[in-house]
Write a protein that holds these residues in place. Structure first.
Motif, PDB file in Angstrom:
ATOM      1  N   LEU A 172       0.847  -1.190   0.000  1.00  0.00           N
ATOM      2  CA  LEU A 172       0.000   0.000   0.000  1.00  0.00           C
ATOM      3  C   LEU A 172       0.885   1.243   0.000  1.00  0.00           C
ATOM      4  O   LEU A 172       1.521   1.570   1.009  1.00  0.00           O
ATOM      5  N   GLY A 173       0.945   1.935  -1.146  1.00  0.00           N
ATOM      6  CA  GLY A 173       1.709   3.187  -1.249  1.00  0.00           C
ATOM      7  C   GLY A 173       0.807   4.357  -0.965  1.00  0.00           C
ATOM      8  O   GLY A 173       0.291   5.008  -1.881  1.00  0.00           O
ATOM      9  N   VAL A 174       0.614   4.642   0.308  1.00  0.00           N
ATOM     10  CA  VAL A 174      -0.472   5.533   0.705  1.00  0.00           C
ATOM     11  C   VAL A 174      -0.246   6.983   0.296  1.00  0.00           C
ATOM     12  O   VAL A 174      -1.200   7.698  -0.052  1.00  0.00           O
ATOM     13  N   LEU A 175       0.989   7.471   0.302  1.00  0.00           N
ATOM     14  CA  LEU A 175       1.226   8.876  -0.035  1.00  0.00           C
ATOM     15  C   LEU A 175       0.863   9.163  -1.492  1.00  0.00           C
ATOM     16  O   LEU A 175       0.125  10.112  -1.790  1.00  0.00           O
ATOM     17  N   ASP A 176       1.379   8.355  -2.411  1.00  0.00           N
ATOM     18  CA  ASP A 176       1.053   8.545  -3.825  1.00  0.00           C
ATOM     19  C   ASP A 176      -0.415   8.273  -4.099  1.00  0.00           C
ATOM     20  O   ASP A 176      -1.044   8.944  -4.929  1.00  0.00           O
ATOM     21  N   LEU A 177      -0.981   7.271  -3.419  1.00  0.00           N
ATOM     22  CA  LEU A 177      -2.384   6.930  -3.626  1.00  0.00           C
ATOM     23  C   LEU A 177      -3.291   8.093  -3.237  1.00  0.00           C
ATOM     24  O   LEU A 177      -4.186   8.483  -3.997  1.00  0.00           O
ATOM     25  N   LEU A 178      -3.070   8.668  -2.072  1.00  0.00           N
ATOM     26  CA  LEU A 178      -3.899   9.789  -1.629  1.00  0.00           C
ATOM     27  C   LEU A 178      -3.746  10.983  -2.563  1.00  0.00           C
ATOM     28  O   LEU A 178      -4.733  11.650  -2.902  1.00  0.00           O
ATOM     29  N   ALA A 179      -2.518  11.253  -2.989  1.00  0.00           N
ATOM     30  CA  ALA A 179      -2.297  12.373  -3.905  1.00  0.00           C
ATOM     31  C   ALA A 179      -3.048  12.157  -5.219  1.00  0.00           C
ATOM     32  O   ALA A 179      -3.662  13.092  -5.764  1.00  0.00           O
ATOM     33  N   ASP A 180      -3.022  10.916  -5.731  1.00  0.00           N
ATOM     34  CA  ASP A 180      -3.697  10.625  -6.990  1.00  0.00           C
ATOM     35  C   ASP A 180      -5.212  10.700  -6.841  1.00  0.00           C
ATOM     36  O   ASP A 180      -5.925  10.949  -7.819  1.00  0.00           O
ATOM     37  N   MET A 181      -5.698  10.485  -5.630  1.00  0.00           N
ATOM     38  CA  MET A 181      -7.129  10.587  -5.350  1.00  0.00           C
ATOM     39  C   MET A 181      -7.537  12.003  -4.921  1.00  0.00           C
ATOM     40  O   MET A 181      -8.697  12.227  -4.562  1.00  0.00           O
ATOM     41  N   HIS A 182      -6.565  12.920  -4.902  1.00  0.00           N
ATOM     42  CA  HIS A 182      -6.801  14.309  -4.477  1.00  0.00           C
ATOM     43  C   HIS A 182      -7.299  14.385  -3.032  1.00  0.00           C
ATOM     44  O   HIS A 182      -8.183  15.173  -2.701  1.00  0.00           O
ATOM     45  N   LEU A 183      -6.688  13.536  -2.205  1.00  0.00           N
ATOM     46  CA  LEU A 183      -6.970  13.559  -0.770  1.00  0.00           C
ATOM     47  C   LEU A 183      -5.724  14.052  -0.034  1.00  0.00           C
ATOM     48  O   LEU A 183      -4.599  13.731  -0.420  1.00  0.00           O
ATOM     49  N   PRO A 184      -5.900  14.843   1.037  1.00  0.00           N
ATOM     50  CA  PRO A 184      -4.738  15.407   1.733  1.00  0.00           C
ATOM     51  C   PRO A 184      -4.007  14.371   2.577  1.00  0.00           C
ATOM     52  O   PRO A 184      -4.617  13.450   3.132  1.00  0.00           O
ATOM     53  N   HIS A 185      -2.693  14.519   2.675  1.00  0.00           N
ATOM     54  CA  HIS A 185      -1.900  13.623   3.516  1.00  0.00           C
ATOM     55  C   HIS A 185      -2.218  13.798   4.999  1.00  0.00           C
ATOM     56  O   HIS A 185      -1.870  12.932   5.808  1.00  0.00           O
ATOM     57  N   SER A 186      -2.902  14.874   5.331  1.00  0.00           N
ATOM     58  CA  SER A 186      -3.241  15.121   6.740  1.00  0.00           C
ATOM     59  C   SER A 186      -4.201  14.078   7.296  1.00  0.00           C
ATOM     60  O   SER A 186      -4.350  13.967   8.526  1.00  0.00           O
ATOM     61  N   ILE A 187      -4.849  13.290   6.425  1.00  0.00           N
ATOM     62  CA  ILE A 187      -5.765  12.259   6.940  1.00  0.00           C
ATOM     63  C   ILE A 187      -5.011  11.026   7.431  1.00  0.00           C
ATOM     64  O   ILE A 187      -5.630  10.106   7.978  1.00  0.00           O
ATOM     65  N   ILE A 188      -3.689  10.994   7.263  1.00  0.00           N
ATOM     66  CA  ILE A 188      -2.915   9.827   7.714  1.00  0.00           C
ATOM     67  C   ILE A 188      -2.750   9.908   9.231  1.00  0.00           C
ATOM     68  O   ILE A 188      -1.712  10.292   9.768  1.00  0.00           O
TER      69      ILE A 188
END
Length: 309
Positions: A172-188
């Motif tokens: 699970l590459g969460v940083l790139d995944l969230l960016a590609d989904m236009h979701l902020p990294h602050s939800i981690i």
């Protein structure tokens, strides 16, 4: 250490033919285990780090050619990786190489890696089953295939990315995944419901596909208290593997994902059920863990197998 002295390797600079001459010709003994717990990232351009991979307190090492390696160093890093893999003839650690994407230099990297047979090759930016089939055509049949899940398209197609039994693990590459989904990294955050959904969906979809799921790398490696909270959450969900970037993280995962109360519970259930079955009883109330029957017994056998491998 793999080499007692790194001076010879360093002195060759970018003489790639001379570097290839340092590779051993004999075939490696593959590590076939696919239940690794703490795959630790090691940059392929750092000789001192590569030289210590056989001493790391972990059960898997990812030699990284992708992020963290400057473009001008990638070819040199590839040759360093090939040298060290060929000279590590057998290892109790799963030796994995993370190459660059199919649209970049993956084909060239895989062709060279095929010659020295790492245990697995991990390919990033996979999006479709067709991408995976391209990977299968490139990677030698003796080498396991691992995939990074880090785009919205890969997430959409997750259930269909195991195109054959050669595909053994998803990361699970969460940083790139969230960016590609236009979701902020602050939800981690370990209490965030979106993260809970992402982790749950990734775990269950991977398990149903028959693939080993590896949870995301927590980048703030100095914050061990927060890292432990992630481990607690992920372990409670059913994860047994998490990517790491530091020895402290690896040590924590190896300890936390190892022997646990879950294994103790499984052993108790197996012992109690087999004792009662010998008496002709296959459903009974246990004073410690409540009702036990054959399905619960079979579930305990699965847990025991996971921890015994």
């Amino acid at each position: 250490m793999i080499f007692p002295d790194l001076e010879v390797i360093a002195s060759l600079g970018e003489d790639y033919e001379a570097l290839k001459g340092l590779c051993l010709d004999s075939v490696r003994v593959q590590n076939r285990r696919n239940d690794f717990k703490a795959p630790m990232m090691v940059s392929a351009h750092r000789l001192k780090h590569l030289n210590k991979i056989n001493e790391l307190n972990t059960d898997a090492v990812i030699i990284n050619l992708e992020d963290g390696v400057a473009p001008e160093l990638k070819k040199l890093a590839l040759h360093y990786a090939v040298i060290f893999i060929s000279n590590l003839k057998q290892s109790d650690k799963k030796i994995i190489v993370r190459v660059n994407s199919l649209d970049e230099s993956a084909a060239e990297e895989i062709a060279l890696l095929n010659e020295v047979k790492p245990d697995a090759i991990r390919v990033p930016k996979i999006e479709t089953a067709e991408d995976v089939k391209r990977v299968e055509a490139l990677v030698d049949g003796d080498i396991d295939i691992h995939l990074s899940i880090e785009t919205a398209s890969a997430w959409k197609n997750l259930a269909h990315l195991r195109t054959s039994e050669r595909v053994k693990a998803f990361y699970l590459g969460v940083l790139d995944l969230l960016a590609d989904m236009h979701l902020p990294h602050s939800i981690i955050e370990h209490h965030n419901p979106t993260m809970h959904y992402l982790l749950s969906h990734f775990l269950i979809t991977s398990k149903v596909a028959g693939v080993w799921p590896v949870s995301f790398v927590y980048q703030e490696h100095e914050k061990m208290e927060t890292f432990t909270r992630w481990l607690e959450l992920e372990k409670s969900m059913g994860y047994l593997s998490k990517g790491v970037i530091s020895p402290k993280q690896a040590e924590a995962v190896m300890e936390y994902m190892g022997y646990s109360q879950e294994l103790e519970r499984a052993c108790h259930i197996i012992r109690a059920f087999e004792e009662q079955k010998a008496k002709g009883v296959t459903g009974f109330s246990d004073p410690k863990y409540g009702f036990i029957d054959e399905p619960i017994y079979k579930g305990a056998l699965v847990i025991l197998k996971q921890y015994s491998q």
